[in-house]
Motif scaffolding. Structure first.
Motif, PDB file in Angstrom:
ATOM      1  N   GLU A  92       3.693  43.032  -1.567  1.00  0.00           N
ATOM      2  CA  GLU A  92       3.679  42.884  -0.116  1.00  0.00           C
ATOM      3  C   GLU A  92       4.986  42.297   0.411  1.00  0.00           C
ATOM      4  OE1 GLU A  92       0.581  43.242   2.067  1.00  0.00           O
ATOM      5  OE2 GLU A  92       0.287  44.647   0.437  1.00  0.00           O
ATOM      6  N   ASP A  93       5.489  41.266  -0.240  1.00  0.00           N
ATOM      7  CA  ASP A  93       6.711  40.607   0.231  1.00  0.00           C
ATOM      8  C   ASP A  93       7.266  39.717  -0.873  1.00  0.00           C
ATOM      9  OD1 ASP A  93       8.664  38.988   1.393  1.00  0.00           O
ATOM     10  OD2 ASP A  93       7.674  39.036   3.352  1.00  0.00           O
ATOM     11  N   TYR A 108      -0.092  54.980  11.048  1.00  0.00           N
ATOM     12  CA  TYR A 108      -1.415  54.904  10.450  1.00  0.00           C
ATOM     13  C   TYR A 108      -2.432  55.802  11.141  1.00  0.00           C
ATOM     14  CZ  TYR A 108      -0.282  51.531   6.982  1.00  0.00           C
ATOM     15  OH  TYR A 108       0.253  50.937   5.881  1.00  0.00           O
ATOM     16  N   ARG A 124     -10.218  48.656   4.017  1.00  0.00           N
ATOM     17  CA  ARG A 124     -10.636  47.704   5.034  1.00  0.00           C
ATOM     18  C   ARG A 124      -9.805  47.899   6.299  1.00  0.00           C
ATOM     19  NH1 ARG A 124     -11.117  42.519   1.849  1.00  0.00           N
ATOM     20  NH2 ARG A 124      -8.909  42.876   1.718  1.00  0.00           N
ATOM     21  N   GLU A 125      -8.533  48.100   6.066  1.00  0.00           N
ATOM     22  CA  GLU A 125      -7.628  48.265   7.183  1.00  0.00           C
ATOM     23  C   GLU A 125      -7.954  49.535   7.960  1.00  0.00           C
ATOM     24  OE1 GLU A 125      -3.231  49.731   6.932  1.00  0.00           O
ATOM     25  OE2 GLU A 125      -3.466  47.732   6.165  1.00  0.00           O
ATOM     26  N   ARG A 176      -8.263  46.887  -0.043  1.00  0.00           N
ATOM     27  CA  ARG A 176      -7.617  46.271   1.124  1.00  0.00           C
ATOM     28  C   ARG A 176      -7.102  47.305   2.113  1.00  0.00           C
ATOM     29  NH1 ARG A 176      -5.615  42.164  -0.911  1.00  0.00           N
ATOM     30  NH2 ARG A 176      -6.114  42.419  -3.089  1.00  0.00           N
ATOM     31  N   HIS A 177      -6.727  48.497   1.591  1.00  0.00           N
ATOM     32  CA  HIS A 177      -6.272  49.529   2.515  1.00  0.00           C
ATOM     33  C   HIS A 177      -7.442  50.165   3.237  1.00  0.00           C
ATOM     34  CE1 HIS A 177      -2.051  49.439   1.717  1.00  0.00           C
ATOM     35  NE2 HIS A 177      -2.296  49.380   0.426  1.00  0.00           N
ATOM     36  N   ASP A 219      -1.100  48.191  15.647  1.00  0.00           N
ATOM     37  CA  ASP A 219       0.188  48.831  15.925  1.00  0.00           C
ATOM     38  C   ASP A 219       0.454  49.998  14.978  1.00  0.00           C
ATOM     39  OD1 ASP A 219       2.135  46.230  14.256  1.00  0.00           O
ATOM     40  OD2 ASP A 219       0.366  47.360  13.689  1.00  0.00           O
ATOM     41  N   THR A 220       1.701  50.305  14.771  1.00  0.00           N
ATOM     42  CA  THR A 220       2.201  51.329  13.858  1.00  0.00           C
ATOM     43  C   THR A 220       1.484  52.687  13.963  1.00  0.00           C
ATOM     44  OG1 THR A 220       0.813  50.469  12.062  1.00  0.00           O
ATOM     45  CG2 THR A 220       3.140  49.800  12.088  1.00  0.00           C
ATOM     46  N   GLU A 244     -11.209  48.906   9.969  1.00  0.00           N
ATOM     47  CA  GLU A 244     -11.095  47.967  11.078  1.00  0.00           C
ATOM     48  C   GLU A 244     -10.084  48.428  12.107  1.00  0.00           C
ATOM     49  OE1 GLU A 244     -10.188  44.260   9.264  1.00  0.00           O
ATOM     50  OE2 GLU A 244     -12.155  44.103   8.332  1.00  0.00           O
ATOM     51  N   GLY A 245      -9.216  49.307  11.701  1.00  0.00           N
ATOM     52  CA  GLY A 245      -8.188  49.774  12.615  1.00  0.00           C
ATOM     53  C   GLY A 245      -7.055  48.774  12.676  1.00  0.00           C
ATOM     54  N   VAL A 246      -5.889  49.281  13.026  1.00  0.00           N
ATOM     55  CA  VAL A 246      -4.728  48.422  13.099  1.00  0.00           C
ATOM     56  C   VAL A 246      -4.186  48.497  14.512  1.00  0.00           C
ATOM     57  CG1 VAL A 246      -2.637  47.798  11.897  1.00  0.00           C
ATOM     58  CG2 VAL A 246      -4.280  49.296  10.805  1.00  0.00           C
TER      59      VAL A 246
END
Lengths: 398, 257
Positions: free
Chosen positions: A247-248, A386, A374-375, A371-372, A382-383, A378-380
């Motif tokens: 991730e970072d 996606y 879930r995203e 984790r993806h 921005d960006t 739930e929706g994101v």
């Protein structure tokens, strides 16, 4: 449909329940494969038991590669090097290659006079895993300091170097290590020897009438072992550190994650399973040949990971089995069914199209990492990128 | 009061540019020290040297009398310096809880083999880590957000999560890089009192980079001002506010005339 799903979601540890059911079905496969193959229309697409062995071995490598690519986010284009290391470990420790020595340790069903080093194949699998893990660390130490694309390029280089080393390793200071372009064969099969055969265990797989089934069951067991270890590791302190690095990297280091050590561990563990798979496959094929270790294998394994879903163990298994099947039987069967005999010749074009299609319509894979997923649900906020995965998710009826 | 951190003639050059020019700097134990200065003054560069992200060109950093100059970031974190980032750097696809758990990495032991086997020791450690992580989230005002993916959190909550994650490293010294950037006045006021609580309840020493003068003057024991990589003033908030060079740096020469 929703009611059924609600009920399913209330079952505790449902992941392990599902996994157990799949595992039982997998173990029983040889007993119903015949009836499936007899079905009209779809029967021809059912893989034979020994094709399944190949599919499972490659899936196991994909699950190992997933530790490197999916968890730690390190793009490794040279995974074939680990496959080769495992295969040649088996070739050295369980064949007649070093005929100047005669050394037997737990070899199953072989004459004790047979020249060469013959260790029990179970031991060979373990040694191959460890040797390959060390290879992974050695390759990792200079390369893992690089990030992203640069790492990919260097691993690509190692993937190209290994088959050349193998091809030219037949005369290193007068010693023939790799058998050159002829490779090394035959390689011993696993077995339990005379002493354990009383308990109903086979003496030696290769000498048994049930050869394919025995190799199949053992492959399933090895895959289960790999999956179990990878799932446990994913949920451990080390697994969290891998994902944090993915991730970072900078933030991970600032949180106390030692970058080099953690990345090297992902290499070593990915390599460990690649090595075991390679050794087992060499034993199944009874040979290790340099032509097996070309760059396209690395890409093929990477395709399995991408198709299934990077970071998702269950996804990678599915992706591995699908691509493995296409590779071993599927394309040829489809070709002959539709009357185009040379379909298999376009295999890499076909895999390429699959990958491009996945990237466009479902970039997180067939079974996305938790984790993806879930995203996506739930929706994101921005960006716009996606939006693509939203569309893909919707079509699947989630 | 003993000094927790001492930076001695710390210098950083990028090519020909001197970003930090031989700065001497000390942080007394359990103090709240602020580092201020106009944009590009070298504050974040200074921060990055303290945390090992950048290697100092010359000079020395002592943390609890241990030389940490040139040590890698994870080793410095392990010694007890935690940090947040100016532009939020959470692990975006991980949940709030997982973010905090990563912060505990250096404080946990769980090895590879024991994790695979799931030994009672590892399970106990994981259970305690989860409890502690939830407690930290509560302390930072993120009650009930444990399972939320961090990129879906509101902006202010992301800032709070960064602090929770930094606290999970069990720091003695906490470095906050512009923690109130982008917050509204109410959130900023809350955060200012939160920083005070960190020192009083958690017995932390805090180094703050901050642009909001209300925060700086309200909470700091000491303020250091950087301009063009040089330290131009140092002292209590009152002293610094009256310093001519500081006014000049912020408002230009005409303002002092």
């Amino acid at each position: 449909m929703d009611a059924a799903r609600g009920y399913w979601e209330r079952i505790p540890a449902r992941g392990w329940v599902l996994a157990s059911v799949v595992a039982v079905l997998a173990f029983l496969y040889p007993s119903y494969a015949g009836s499936l193959a007899g079905l009209p229309a779809v029967g021809v697409y059912v893989p034979a038991v020994d094709s399944m062995v190949v599919m499972i071995v490659f899936t196991m490598m994909a699950v190992g590669l997933n530790v490197v690519v999916g968890y730690a986010g390190l793009l490794d284009l040279g995974y074939v090097a680990f496959y080769a290391a495992g295969a040649y470990t088996a070739a050295w420790l369980a064949s007649q290659h070093f005929e100047q020595w005669t050394f037997h340790l737990g070899s199953a069903g072989l004459s004790p006079e047979l020249p060469g080093i013959h260790l029990s194949l179970w031991l060979v699998l373990l040694v191959a895993g460890l040797f390959t893990a060390v290879t992974g660390i050695l390759i990792g130490l200079p390369t893992l300091r690089l990030r992203g694309d640069y790492l990919a390029i260097v691993t690509l280089g190692f993937g190209e170097i290994i088959p050349q080393v193998v091809r030219n390793g037949d005369d290193i200071r007068g010693i023939n290590f790799t058998g050159g372009s002829f490779g090394i064969s035959p390689i011993d099969a696993p077995g339990f020897g005379e002493t354990l055969s009383g308990a109903g265990l086979p003496v030696n797989y290769a000498q048994s009438f049930d050869r394919a089934r025995l190799f199949y069951w053992t492959a399933v067991a090895l895959l289960l072992f790999t999956v179990f270890c990878c799932v446990r590791l994913r949920d451990s302190r080390l697994g969290r550190a891998w994902i944090a690095i993915r991730e970072d990297e900078t933030a991970a280091a600032a949180m106390g994650v030692p970058l080099m050590r953690t990345k090297t561990w992902s290499y070593a563990i990915g390599a460990f399973f690649g090595g075991i798979a390679g050794a087992y496959y060499a034993s199944f094929k009874s040979g290790a040949f340099p032509a097996d270790f070309y760059f396209n294998i690395s890409i093929f394994l990477l395709c399995m990971v991408i198709l299934g879903g990077m970071g998702s163990v269950w996804g990678v298994i599915l992706g591995g089995m699908i691509l493995g099947w296409l590779n071993v039987e599927g394309l040829a069967t489809i070709g002959s069914e539709i009357g185009l005999q040379d379909v298999p010749r376009y295999q890499f074009g076909i895999y390429g199209i699959i990958i491009v299609a996945m990237m466009l319509f479902r970039p997180t894979g067939l079974i996305p990492e938790r984790r993806h997923k879930r995203e996506m649900e739930e929706g994101v906020a921005d960006t716009p990128l996606y939006d693509v995965s939203h569309g893909g998710g919707g079509q699947e009826g989630h | 009061m003993a000094d927790l951190l001492v930076a001695d003639r710390l210098r950083k050059e990028f090519g020909g540019l001197v970003a930090v020019n031989d700065v001497d700097f000390t942080i007394p134990e359990r103090a709240i020290v602020s580092l201020i200065g106009p944009n590009g003054a070298g504050k974040t560069t200074f921060f990055n040297m303290l945390t090992g992200v950048y290697r100092a060109t010359s000079g020395q950093i002592l943390f609890r009398d241990v030389d940490v100059t040139g040590k890698p970031p994870h080793a410095i974190t392990e010694l007890g310096i935690g940090r947040t980032f100016q532009n939020i750097r959470l692990f975006q696809h991980m949940t709030a809880l997982e973010n905090v758990l990563v912060g505990m990495h250096a404080r946990l032991k769980g090895g590879i083999i024991r994790s695979i086997l799931g030994t009672p020791g590892v399970r106990r450690e994981e259970r305690r880590a989860h409890e502690r992580a939830r407690e930290l989230l509560r302390f930072c005002g993120l009650r009930g957000r444990d399972g939320e993916v961090s990129r879906n959190l509101a902006y202010g909550d992301q800032r709070r999560l960064e602090v929770a994650r930094a606290l999970a490293t069990e720091p003695l010294l906490l470095l906050l890089d512009e923690p109130t950037a982008g917050m509204n006045p109410q959130e900023t006021a809350d955060f200012t009192s939160f920083v005070g609580r960190l020192r009083d309840e958690r017995e932390l020493t805090i180094l703050l980079i901050e642009h909001d003068m209300k925060v700086v003057m309200g909470v700091s024991d000491r303020v250091t001002v950087l301009d063009y990589g040089e330290k131009i003033a140092e002292g209590t908030p009152d002293e610094v506010q009256r310093d001519e060079r500081v006014i000049e740096a912020y408002l230009g020469r005409a303002a002092t005339a």
